[in-house]
Design an enzyme around this catalytic site. Structure first.
Site, PDB file in Angstrom:
ATOM      1  N   TYR A 149       0.826  -1.203   0.000  1.00 50.84           N
ATOM      2  CA  TYR A 149       0.000   0.000   0.000  1.00 50.84           C
ATOM      3  C   TYR A 149       0.855   1.245   0.000  1.00 50.84           C
ATOM      4  CZ  TYR A 149       0.824   0.988   4.994  1.00 50.84           C
ATOM      5  OH  TYR A 149       1.397   1.304   6.197  1.00 50.84           O
ATOM      6  N   ARG A 193       8.062   4.137  -4.820  1.00 48.47           N
ATOM      7  CA  ARG A 193       8.190   3.172  -3.718  1.00 48.47           C
ATOM      8  C   ARG A 193       7.201   2.022  -3.904  1.00 48.47           C
ATOM      9  NH1 ARG A 193       7.589   5.387   2.268  1.00 48.47           N
ATOM     10  NH2 ARG A 193       5.410   5.492   1.632  1.00 48.47           N
ATOM     11  N   ARG A 236      -7.431 -20.665  -1.411  1.00 45.80           N
ATOM     12  CA  ARG A 236      -6.426 -20.502  -0.368  1.00 45.80           C
ATOM     13  C   ARG A 236      -5.316 -21.553  -0.488  1.00 45.80           C
ATOM     14  NH1 ARG A 236      -5.049 -21.989   4.835  1.00 45.80           N
ATOM     15  NH2 ARG A 236      -4.078 -20.314   6.024  1.00 45.80           N
ATOM     16  N   LYS A 260       6.443  -1.959   1.850  1.00 48.42           N
ATOM     17  CA  LYS A 260       5.251  -1.396   2.520  1.00 48.42           C
ATOM     18  C   LYS A 260       4.070  -2.354   2.389  1.00 48.42           C
ATOM     19  CE  LYS A 260       3.209   3.210   3.185  1.00 48.42           C
ATOM     20  NZ  LYS A 260       3.299   3.213   4.640  1.00 48.42           N
ATOM     21  N   GLU A 282      11.907   2.586  14.238  1.00 43.90           N
ATOM     22  CA  GLU A 282      11.048   3.681  13.768  1.00 43.90           C
ATOM     23  C   GLU A 282       9.774   3.693  14.603  1.00 43.90           C
ATOM     24  OE1 GLU A 282       9.804   2.888   9.668  1.00 43.90           O
ATOM     25  OE2 GLU A 282       9.831   0.750  10.081  1.00 43.90           O
ATOM     26  N   LEU A 314      11.000   1.442   7.087  1.00 42.67           N
ATOM     27  CA  LEU A 314      10.413   1.895   5.830  1.00 42.67           C
ATOM     28  C   LEU A 314      11.181   3.127   5.351  1.00 42.67           C
ATOM     29  CD1 LEU A 314       7.981   1.351   3.884  1.00 42.67           C
ATOM     30  CD2 LEU A 314       6.981   3.393   4.906  1.00 42.67           C
TER      31      LEU A 314
END
Ligand code: PDD
Length: 287
Positions: free
Chosen positions: A33, A52, A100, A147, A179, A204
């Protein structure tokens, strides 16, 4: 009022948008995301966010059928359709739906969704008073540079901070701060040097972090990219976090100990102002 959200090429009222129960981001957190801020109706630093995104997708070997230009056009359309002048644009790409199975599907059809959140980012009262953080062990996986949507631990840490009467958590690994739960962590030394952890798989690679580094250079403010401990942070002159939603946000308390006089630091406030001036211009120019 209901929002208009974007799902794979369609703009729909949020009540009508549907994602498969077999979507791999739902079953395996197999998706990535981006969150970009919106000021003056324009997306801030969006090119960097899209670059990114491309990197995160490549790291997970998710191949998408859309160009970054097409994604950006959809982002802008989502902002326009929702009439958002200030807030956030959330974008997510999942590998797609498949029965799945831990192995990746043979012929995946990635799913792209976007939505907006209206929010006052510039006149945020938290920036006036500063936020408090607590330290917590960093129990996330070891590819935090990607991310991904697997945000359970950051969510647990954020809630633990709120339950402890603080605003956020700084995550610590081998005695050093990595972070924040959803932001990069910075301190300012007695000499006025900005200190933030160097880029690696541990954190990140924040877009706001990069913008602040650039602004610091322009204003001849020294930056040191290195790890720091909670003890060093507690003795620091100032501290702050950076993210697309918080911009530059002062940290005034760490593990219950106030920094300096407990008010947002002078250089931090200056950096927020400089960042917002730059973002304001960027927002106007891309809207
Ligand atoms: N979070 N570190 C982590 C773990 C983050 O989740 C984020 C962003 C950042 C700051 O990156 P940037 O400056 O590019 O926003 C650092 C977003 C805002 C979120 O998850 O909502």
């Amino acid at each position: 009022m209901s929002r208009i959200v974007y799902v794979n090429g369609e703009f729909l009222p949020e009540e009508d948008a549907k994602i498969s129960v077999f979507d791999r981001s739902f079953l395996f957190a197999d998706g990535v995301y981006e969150v970009a801020s919106i000021l003056e109706g324009g997306l801030i630093d969006n090119e960097a966010h899209l670059r990114r995104l491309e990197r995160s997708l490549a790291e997970l070997k998710i191949e998408i059928p859309w160009t970054l230009e097409e994604i950006e056009a959809a982002q802008k359309e989502t902002v326009t359709r929702n009439n958002v002048t200030e807030g956030l644009l959330y974008l997510q790409v999942s590998r797609g739906a498949a029965d799945r199975d831990f192995a990746f599907p043979k012929d995946p059809k990635p799913v792209l969704v976007m939505f907006t959140q209206e929010k006052k980012l510039r006149d945020n009262p938290a920036a006036e008073r500063g936020i408090s953080v607590i330290s917590m062990e960093d129990l996330r996986w070891h590819r935090r540079d990607i991310k991904t949507v697997q945000l359970l631990y950051p969510s647990i840490a954020k809630q633990a901070a709120l339950d402890a009467g603080a605003d956020d958590a700084w995550l610590v690994e081998d005695d050093f701060v990595t972070e924040g739960t959803s932001n990069n962590a910075w301190i300012i030394s007695e000499e006025g040097v900005l200190i933030t952890r160097q880029l690696s798989h541990d954190i990140l690679h924040g877009i706001t972090r990069k913008a602040v580094m650039k602004l610091a250079e322009l204003h001849q403010i020294r930056v040191e990219e290195r790890p720091f401990t909670i003890e060093e942070a507690r003795m620091a002159r100032e501290a702050f976090i950076t993210s697309a939603s918080a911009f530059v946000m002062p940290v005034v308390k760490i593990d219950g100990f106030p920094l300096g006089d407990g008010a947002p630091g002078k250089l931090t406030r200056e950096l927020r102002r400089i960042y917002l001036d730059m973002a304001h211009e960027l927002g106007k120019s891309v809207s």
